[in-house]
Design a protein around this motif. Sequence first.
Motif: not given
Length: 232
Positions: A55-63, A124-130
């Motif tokens: 997940x750390x490689x995703x631009x839309x996530x701060x891991x 799934x939780x990330x997809x649901x997160x507003x």
Amino acid sequence: MDKPGRIGGSILMSLLTAVAATPVAAADLQPKVVELFTSQGCSSCPPANANLIKMSNRKDVLALSFSVTYWDYLGWKDTYGRPEFTERQVAYEPALKQAGPFTPQMVVNGASTVVGNDLSEVEKLLAQAAPLKGPALAFSGDHIEIGAGAEHANADVWLVRYDPQVEAVPIARGENEGATLQHTHVVRRLDRLGTWDGSKTSFSLPNKVARLKTAVLVQRPEGGPILSAITD
């Protein structure tokens, strides 16, 4: 009288100046925050560490990886563990309706939780997160600038310093004895900068530390949801 070329150049410079002054983390651009609470003394944690690396490689996530201390008694003291990281996790549990802290736990935007070694459930939780709806944030030299937003007033401002590298740690004792565990985005420092009162303001940041990246979180008190986030 300016020639057309000069006028065009002036307009372009004005536009570039306006863009440069725009906060780099307006609400619609802020990352979703994934906090992993983990321990080198926990045999269930290595898969969760691996998931955070992905997940750390995703631009839309701060891991962010927080090493807790309550498994140290098993014979191995977590090399990254700090009491304040454990305290942060404990503060989340009442609001998340958890009986108590556990590892590996992932918390998304400070508002929802899942067992961190199940990547499909995490996604799934990330997809649901507003998307985060708090104030705009921007780094300005040695300060963090926070925009106005009276509807979100009275929030904590947290400074997070973390290592973006993937590090391998050999474990000599405890449940993971003999294994070499990989970690990334390991939090090394967590400081509360103060309270944001809803008005446009700024907070000074301590000097940067070599290798470490800086993140700032604006968050409701006592383990509440994260309103805004930015990383450099």
